[in-house]
Every structure is written in structure tokens, then in C-alpha cells.
Design an enzyme around this catalytic site. Structure first.
Site, PDB file in Angstrom:
ATOM      1  N   HIS A   1     -65.902  -7.765   3.514  1.00  0.00           N
ATOM      2  CA  HIS A   1     -66.911  -8.622   4.148  1.00  0.00           C
ATOM      3  C   HIS A   1     -66.457  -9.017   5.561  1.00  0.00           C
ATOM      4  CE1 HIS A   1     -69.254  -8.677   0.607  1.00  0.00           C
ATOM      5  NE2 HIS A   1     -68.472  -9.480  -0.099  1.00  0.00           N
TER       6      HIS A   1
ATOM      7  N   ASP B   1     -74.320  -3.196   3.448  1.00  0.00           N
ATOM      8  CA  ASP B   1     -73.907  -2.860   2.085  1.00  0.00           C
ATOM      9  C   ASP B   1     -72.590  -2.092   2.147  1.00  0.00           C
ATOM     10  OD1 ASP B   1     -74.205  -2.859  -0.566  1.00  0.00           O
ATOM     11  OD2 ASP B   1     -75.827  -1.389  -0.660  1.00  0.00           O
TER      12      ASP B   1
ATOM     13  N   LEU C   1     -81.245  -7.433  23.843  1.00  0.00           N
ATOM     14  CA  LEU C   1     -81.309  -7.015  22.440  1.00  0.00           C
ATOM     15  C   LEU C   1     -81.753  -8.215  21.611  1.00  0.00           C
ATOM     16  CD1 LEU C   1     -80.586  -4.893  20.173  1.00  0.00           C
ATOM     17  CD2 LEU C   1     -78.393  -6.066  19.990  1.00  0.00           C
TER      18      LEU C   1
END
Ligand code: FPP
Length: 200
Positions: free
Chosen positions: A88, A71, A182
Site C-alpha cells: 500500500h 489494485d 491535470l
């Protein structure tokens, strides 16, 4: 405190395991190998997080999973007099740094909430830019993901995602399935309503 979970296979309050402690312990969670054998396995890419902890390559982090809502991209750009899409773009670029930071900190799971079902209501150009950025990430990061041992998987609806992005995603998911350092989980077209229907 609630967010702190012991690593799987460890007991709350237990000391960080060592190879010698594991050898002594009857119910050692892994085969009885010495540290150099584990290192050799790790070099062949056969390692996983607990083994790496056992030989002290990674510090045990009580935080085992971090979730981030992507966000604030628009605000970041606006504060700098830039168009929203620049925010973005920066959001997509930062994914690599965040993933590497998670690995350094010994956190094995990272979930990114990238595109909610609500986000389809955004202007068409913005939605197109977001999926272009995601596709570019998948195409350009493949080697870095494999090199860093990062497995990617996505959850949420797939049927509305542009076909080329869906194909790139499936291909990277397939190629990184074996990666153990990960697990990078990406929430795409996600929403509570769909998840409740799926569970029913
Ligand atoms: C919210 O910012 C962010 C999004 C709706 C999209 C985030 C997704 C990407 C950057 C695509 C790339 C993803 C990956 C995983 C490589 P906002 O516009 O709501 O910002 P604001 O809160 O400042 O308004």
C-alpha cells in the site's frame, strides 16, 4: 478505439491546431492572441490544456481520461516477502509518478479508484494504514501538486472518512481548485449502490 475521444473543441480527423490556423479560423476557440501572449499567460498560470496544445507546448493526446483501479498492492508485497502494508505504501508513492506521466503524455484527467465501500470490511489496522497513507500523501504532496498544476478532487461518500483525513482533503481540494494541467480525481468510499441512490 472506443476509448479514444477527440479533445474538446477539436473535430475528429482535424489536424493538430496551430496558432496561425486558429487566427485564420473565424470560430477559433480562444481569443486571438499570438503564441508569445499565450506563453505569457501560461507563465502566469492562466493557461489551460487547449491553449497549451494551440501553442504546441503539449502534444494532443486522443486519450483524454485514464482511470486506474489501485489494485494488486498486497500481491506486489507478498511476491517480495514484504508485509501487505508495504504494498500500500508503494501504491501511494507511485501516485506522483503516474500523475507526472499523465501530464507528460498530455492526458488532462486521471481518476484513481483508491478505496471502495467494500474495503471497509478489511481488518481495522489495514484500513487505518490506508487512511494514514492518504493523509500523508495530502500533507506532503501539496506543494508538488501546486507546482505541477494538479487539481485534486475526490468523489464518493465523505461522511465515514476519518475527520482529519476529510479536513486535509477539503483543504487540498480548495487550494488546488485553480490548477489546470491535470485533474486528479480520487474515488473514496465509492460503490455502485451509493451512486445509484445519489442519482435517484
Ligand atoms: C488494493 O490492493 C488497494 C487498496 C484497497 C488501497 C489503495 C489505496 C492506497 C494505497 C491509499 C493511498 C491512496 C492515494 C490516492 C494516495 P489489494 O490489497 O487489494 O491488493 P491485492 O489485489 O494484491 O490483494
Amino acid at each position: 478505439r472506443n476509448a479514444v475521444q477527440p479533445a474538446s473543441g477539436s473535430r475528429p480527423g482535424a489536424k493538430t491546431p496551430t496558432a496561425s490556423a486558429a487566427r485564420r479560423h473565424k470560430s477559433a476557440p480562444f481569443p486571438q492572441l499570438n503564441a508569445s501572449a499565450y506563453r505569457a499567460r501560461a507563465a502566469r498560470g492562466e493557461s489551460f490544456i487547449e491553449k497549451r496544445l494551440l501553442i504546441g507546448e503539449l502534444k494532443m493526446n486522443p486519450v483524454q481520461h485514464i482511470a486506474i483501479i489501485m489494485d494488486g498492492n498486497g500481491r506486489w508485497a507478498e511476491q517480495r516477502g514484504l508485509p501487505r502494508w508495504k504494498g500500500h505504501e508503494m501504491g501511494a508513492q507511485i501516485v506522483r509518478r503516474v500523475s507526472e506521466a499523465a501530464i507528460r503524455q498530455g492526458i488532462p484527467i486521471l481518476t484513481l479508484f483508491a478505496f471502495s465501500s467494500e474495503n471497509w470490511k478489511r481488518p481495522g489496522d489495514e484500513v487505518r494504514i490506508l487512511f494514514n497513507l492518504f493523509q500523508r500523501y495530502l500533507l506532503t504532496e501539496r506543494q508538488a501538486l501546486l507546482g505541477n498544476g494538479i487539481r485534486i478532487s475526490a468523489f464518493g461518500r465523505r461522511d465515514r472518512i476519518p475527520p482529519l483525513v476529510r479536513e486535509a482533503l477539503s483543504s487540498v481540494e480548495r487550494d488546488t481548485r485553480h490548477c489546470k494541467r491535470l485533474h486528479l480525481r480520487i474515488a473514496l468510499d465509492y460503490g455502485a449502490r451509493h451512486e445509484i441512490m445519489e442519482a435517484a
